[in-house]
Scaffold this motif. Structure first.
Motif, short mmCIF file in Angstrom:
data_model
loop_
_atom_site.label_atom_id
_atom_site.label_comp_id
_atom_site.label_asym_id
_atom_site.label_seq_id
_atom_site.Cartn_x
_atom_site.Cartn_y
_atom_site.Cartn_z
N ASP A 56 49.70 45.18 26.63
CA ASP A 56 50.53 44.86 25.47
C ASP A 56 49.43 44.19 24.42
N ARG A 57 48.50 43.42 24.90
CA ARG A 57 47.34 43.03 23.94
C ARG A 57 46.44 44.16 23.48
N TYR A 58 46.27 45.07 24.35
CA TYR A 58 45.32 46.00 24.06
C TYR A 58 45.97 47.03 23.23
N ALA A 59 47.40 47.23 23.28
CA ALA A 59 48.22 48.05 22.33
C ALA A 59 48.04 47.40 20.73
N LYS A 60 47.96 46.04 20.67
CA LYS A 60 47.64 45.45 19.47
C LYS A 60 46.32 45.24 19.04
N GLU A 61 45.37 44.89 19.60
CA GLU A 61 44.05 44.55 19.46
C GLU A 61 42.96 45.44 19.62
N GLY A 62 43.32 46.61 20.42
CA GLY A 62 42.57 47.62 20.89
C GLY A 62 41.37 46.99 21.94
N SER A 63 40.29 47.43 21.76
CA SER A 63 39.13 47.00 22.73
C SER A 63 38.87 45.51 22.61
N LYS A 64 39.32 44.83 21.63
CA LYS A 64 39.17 43.27 21.67
C LYS A 64 39.80 42.63 22.86
N ALA A 65 40.76 43.15 23.21
CA ALA A 65 41.44 42.61 24.36
C ALA A 65 41.04 43.05 25.70
N LYS A 66 40.23 41.94 26.28
CA LYS A 66 39.50 42.13 27.62
C LYS A 66 40.01 41.14 28.63
N LEU A 67 40.21 41.43 29.76
CA LEU A 67 40.17 40.54 31.00
C LEU A 67 39.06 40.63 31.73
N ASP A 68 38.47 39.22 31.82
CA ASP A 68 37.39 39.04 32.60
C ASP A 68 37.52 38.93 34.18
N GLY A 69 38.70 38.66 34.43
CA GLY A 69 39.27 38.67 36.08
C GLY A 69 40.24 37.71 36.22
N ILE A 70 40.82 37.84 37.43
CA ILE A 70 41.98 37.14 37.83
C ILE A 70 41.51 36.27 38.96
N LEU A 71 41.51 34.95 38.95
CA LEU A 71 41.13 34.06 40.04
C LEU A 71 42.43 33.59 40.74
N ILE A 72 42.44 33.86 42.13
CA ILE A 72 43.43 33.39 43.07
C ILE A 72 43.05 32.03 43.61
N GLU A 73 43.48 30.79 43.42
CA GLU A 73 43.21 29.59 44.25
C GLU A 73 44.30 29.39 45.19
N THR A 74 43.94 29.12 46.56
CA THR A 74 44.67 29.07 47.55
C THR A 74 44.49 27.50 48.00
N THR A 75 45.41 27.03 48.85
CA THR A 75 45.17 25.81 49.33
C THR A 75 44.02 26.10 50.44
N GLY A 76 43.47 24.82 51.03
CA GLY A 76 42.74 24.71 52.12
C GLY A 76 43.35 25.44 53.27
N MET A 77 44.48 25.54 53.22
CA MET A 77 45.17 26.23 54.91
C MET A 77 45.47 27.34 54.60
N ALA A 78 45.02 28.12 53.69
CA ALA A 78 45.19 29.65 53.61
C ALA A 78 44.22 30.41 54.18
N ASP A 79 44.63 31.54 54.74
CA ASP A 79 43.93 32.45 55.40
C ASP A 79 43.87 33.69 54.56
N PRO A 80 42.41 33.84 53.87
CA PRO A 80 42.55 34.82 52.96
C PRO A 80 42.60 36.40 53.28
N GLY A 81 42.71 36.71 54.54
CA GLY A 81 43.00 37.94 54.91
C GLY A 81 44.28 38.81 54.56
N PRO A 82 45.43 38.10 54.62
CA PRO A 82 46.75 38.62 54.19
C PRO A 82 46.74 38.78 52.87
N ILE A 83 46.21 37.76 52.00
CA ILE A 83 45.82 38.07 50.65
C ILE A 83 45.18 39.33 50.42
N ILE A 84 43.91 39.20 50.86
CA ILE A 84 43.20 40.57 50.55
C ILE A 84 43.82 41.71 50.90
N ASN A 85 44.65 41.91 52.02
CA ASN A 85 45.32 42.91 52.29
C ASN A 85 46.25 43.46 51.31
#
Length: 121
Positions: A56-85
């Motif tokens: 939606d932002r890209y449709a309005k703003e063109g190439s100005k709309a950029k996403l640097d990344g998505i950060l997923i923060e889990t608890t210290g209890m989380a096994d990252p394997g299923p999330i990666i899967n």
């Protein structure tokens, strides 16, 4: 954002103006439990929401709309394997996302004991 426990407190600790300003930054809280223990439909839904917002932002703003990344923060209890899967099983996630890295923090004082402990089958 994902929390372990009955009461979600991270949202209360985060600046509530983030995401409401004229930036691409936003926070999505997944309150249905640990990502490594539950069906990750809400993670896929959150990623799809981020992609839709960016389209939606890209449709309005063109190439100005950029996403640097998505950060997923889990608890210290989380096994990252299923999330990666999750990143390899959903067609939308596979199309728009890739895992760039995984960061794990461990308790130095107890790490070796925990690493070598006997685990139930």
């Amino acid at each position: 954002e994902n929390e372990f426990g009955d009461a979600a407190i991270d949202t209360a600790l985060i600046d509530q103006n983030v995401g409401k300003q004229d930036t691409v930054e936003s926070i999505t809280t997944l309150d249905n439990g640990c990502l490594c223990c539950t069906v990750r439909d809400d993670l896929v839904g959150a990623i799809r929401g981020i992609v839709k917002t960016m389209e939606d932002r890209y449709a309005k703003e063109g190439s100005k709309a950029k996403l640097d990344g998505i950060l997923i923060e889990t608890t210290g209890m989380a096994d990252p394997g299923p999330i990666i899967n999750t990143f390899g099983k959903d067609a939308d996630v596979v199309h728009y996302c890739k895992i760039d890295g995984i960061l794990t923090v461990v308790d130095c004082a107890h790490f070796l004991t925990q690493l070598h402990r006997e685990r139930p089958a």
